[in-house]
Design a protein around this motif. Structure first.
Motif, PDB file in Angstrom:
ATOM      1  N   GLY A  72     -48.762  35.413 -56.313  1.00  0.00           N
ATOM      2  CA  GLY A  72     -48.298  36.327 -56.435  1.00  0.00           C
ATOM      3  C   GLY A  72     -48.537  37.725 -56.627  1.00  0.00           C
ATOM      4  O   GLY A  72     -50.238  38.190 -56.998  1.00  0.00           O
ATOM      5  N   VAL A  73     -48.372  38.673 -56.243  1.00  0.00           N
ATOM      6  CA  VAL A  73     -48.966  39.795 -55.595  1.00  0.00           C
ATOM      7  C   VAL A  73     -47.662  41.040 -56.439  1.00  0.00           C
ATOM      8  O   VAL A  73     -46.642  40.588 -56.398  1.00  0.00           O
ATOM      9  CB  VAL A  73     -49.174  40.395 -54.189  1.00  0.00           C
ATOM     10  N   SER A  74     -48.083  41.635 -57.120  1.00  0.00           N
ATOM     11  CA  SER A  74     -47.551  43.189 -58.050  1.00  0.00           C
ATOM     12  C   SER A  74     -47.479  44.514 -57.312  1.00  0.00           C
ATOM     13  O   SER A  74     -48.310  45.234 -57.296  1.00  0.00           O
ATOM     14  CB  SER A  74     -47.175  42.687 -59.915  1.00  0.00           C
ATOM     15  N   LEU A 244     -47.712  34.584 -49.863  1.00  0.00           N
ATOM     16  CA  LEU A 244     -47.888  35.700 -50.992  1.00  0.00           C
ATOM     17  C   LEU A 244     -46.248  36.074 -51.729  1.00  0.00           C
ATOM     18  O   LEU A 244     -45.467  36.258 -50.708  1.00  0.00           O
ATOM     19  CB  LEU A 244     -48.621  36.773 -51.040  1.00  0.00           C
ATOM     20  N   ARG A 245     -46.131  36.314 -52.579  1.00  0.00           N
ATOM     21  CA  ARG A 245     -45.045  36.412 -53.574  1.00  0.00           C
ATOM     22  C   ARG A 245     -44.729  38.027 -53.874  1.00  0.00           C
ATOM     23  O   ARG A 245     -45.943  37.710 -55.001  1.00  0.00           O
ATOM     24  CB  ARG A 245     -44.705  35.530 -54.563  1.00  0.00           C
ATOM     25  N   ALA A 246     -43.904  38.433 -54.156  1.00  0.00           N
ATOM     26  CA  ALA A 246     -43.795  40.279 -54.707  1.00  0.00           C
ATOM     27  C   ALA A 246     -42.877  39.407 -56.427  1.00  0.00           C
ATOM     28  O   ALA A 246     -42.348  39.573 -56.563  1.00  0.00           O
ATOM     29  CB  ALA A 246     -42.981  41.305 -54.364  1.00  0.00           C
ATOM     30  N   ILE A 247     -43.838  39.504 -57.195  1.00  0.00           N
ATOM     31  CA  ILE A 247     -43.984  39.112 -58.407  1.00  0.00           C
ATOM     32  C   ILE A 247     -44.521  40.766 -59.731  1.00  0.00           C
ATOM     33  O   ILE A 247     -44.535  41.266 -59.554  1.00  0.00           O
ATOM     34  CB  ILE A 247     -44.509  38.168 -59.167  1.00  0.00           C
ATOM     35  N   THR A 248     -43.684  40.088 -60.488  1.00  0.00           N
ATOM     36  CA  THR A 248     -43.469  41.179 -61.915  1.00  0.00           C
ATOM     37  C   THR A 248     -45.485  41.486 -62.010  1.00  0.00           C
ATOM     38  O   THR A 248     -46.051  39.954 -62.454  1.00  0.00           O
ATOM     39  CB  THR A 248     -43.248  41.450 -62.865  1.00  0.00           C
ATOM     40  N   VAL A 249     -46.327  42.197 -62.776  1.00  0.00           N
ATOM     41  CA  VAL A 249     -47.010  42.445 -63.956  1.00  0.00           C
ATOM     42  C   VAL A 249     -47.209  41.911 -64.376  1.00  0.00           C
ATOM     43  O   VAL A 249     -47.899  40.545 -65.041  1.00  0.00           O
ATOM     44  CB  VAL A 249     -47.099  43.776 -64.382  1.00  0.00           C
ATOM     45  N   GLY A 250     -45.684  41.530 -65.829  1.00  0.00           N
ATOM     46  CA  GLY A 250     -45.716  40.272 -66.823  1.00  0.00           C
ATOM     47  C   GLY A 250     -46.086  38.729 -66.319  1.00  0.00           C
ATOM     48  O   GLY A 250     -47.081  38.364 -66.470  1.00  0.00           O
ATOM     49  N   ALA A 251     -44.993  39.129 -65.314  1.00  0.00           N
ATOM     50  CA  ALA A 251     -45.094  37.169 -64.818  1.00  0.00           C
ATOM     51  C   ALA A 251     -47.022  37.140 -63.919  1.00  0.00           C
ATOM     52  O   ALA A 251     -47.120  35.825 -64.161  1.00  0.00           O
ATOM     53  CB  ALA A 251     -44.527  37.095 -63.078  1.00  0.00           C
TER      54      ALA A 251
END
Length: 257
Positions: A72-74, A244-251
């Motif tokens: 995951g990349v934020s 890679l997935r674009a995810i939130t910082v929290g995730a």
């Protein structure tokens, strides 16, 4: 710390002068010599610390610059302007089934509640970016707290979201800033990659800085600008090609993303 060094130097110099002329002094003055020597030793062992000094190690232990997700990349958007670009970015993220974190300036949100609602409705994360984009290390404790609290309270009142992340305006922080954010239940967030899109209005540079050697766990700093929006589809396509997935910082902060 400068004051303590000056004071220490003064004590050492004074002691040396007295010791050179010790034979000329009475018993009482010799006792003074002993006292001064003890003061010098105390200053060496327990250096003075002014309120403005920063315990760097302690601060950095609390500042978060990346997550722990393997894939995951934020993308982190600091928002203080350009509603039009924010809305365009939201459309692009939706098309790629991507999520991001938007660190909101309270004064911007106050004028753009409809856009703030769109961010939340899109399943994205909201963070605190201060209310008036002030330099937090230059603020008093009360001023620091006010900047953060005003933003949190406005966002919660407007869209019902309780903020848990704080991104210091201009990336400027000190120990006091980090401690206050923590006392308000927020983690202080920085970045591992900076697109510097606020300065370099070049979509090719934004793309390169967001993708070069990118890996899971990265926090990529961006801003809502036309050239950032131009680069975003290619950035997301590249992430997808690298699995890679674009995810939130929290995730990203939670194990496994």
């Amino acid at each position: 710390m400068k004051k303590s060094k000056v004071f220490l130097g003064y004590l050492k110099e004074k002691t040396n002068r007295i010791l050179k002329n010790a034979k000329k002094y009475s018993i009482a003055n010799n006792l003074l010599i002993g006292f001064l020597i003890i003061c010098v030793a105390f200053a060496c062992l327990y250096p003075f610390r002014s309120d403005g000094d920063i315990q760097v190690d302690k601060v950095e232990d609390k500042v978060i610059r990346s997550g722990i997700s393997n894939d995951g990349v934020s993308l982190m958007f600091n928002v203080y302007s350009d509603k039009k670009s924010v809305e365009r970015i939201l459309e692009i993220l939706f098309a790629h089934n991507a999520k991001a974190t938007f660190f909101i300036g309270g004064s911007w949100a106050d004028d753009n509640i409809d856009c703030l609602k769109k961010i939340v409705e899109g399943g994205h994360e909201l963070g605190n970016h201060g209310y008036f984009h002030k330099n937090h290390p230059l603020l008093t404790k009360a001023q620091n707290q006010k900047e953060m609290v005003l933003c949190n309270e406005f966002v919660e009142k407007s869209v019902g979201v309780k903020i848990a992340l704080f991104a210091p305006p201009s990336g400027a922080y000190d120990e006091q800033t980090v401690v206050i954010a923590e006392s308000l239940g927020m983690k202080t967030i920085m970045w591992s990659k900076d697109t510097i899109d606020w300065r370099d209005k070049n979509s090719a540079l934004v793309y390169t800085r967001a993708t070069k050697n990118v890996k899971g766990g990265e926090f990529v700093l961006m801003h809502p600008t036309p050239h950032t929006a131009d680069a975003l589809p290619d950035i997301l396509n590249y992430y997808e090609s690298c699995n890679l997935r674009a995810i939130t910082v929290g995730a990203n902060l939670r194990e496994g993303g």
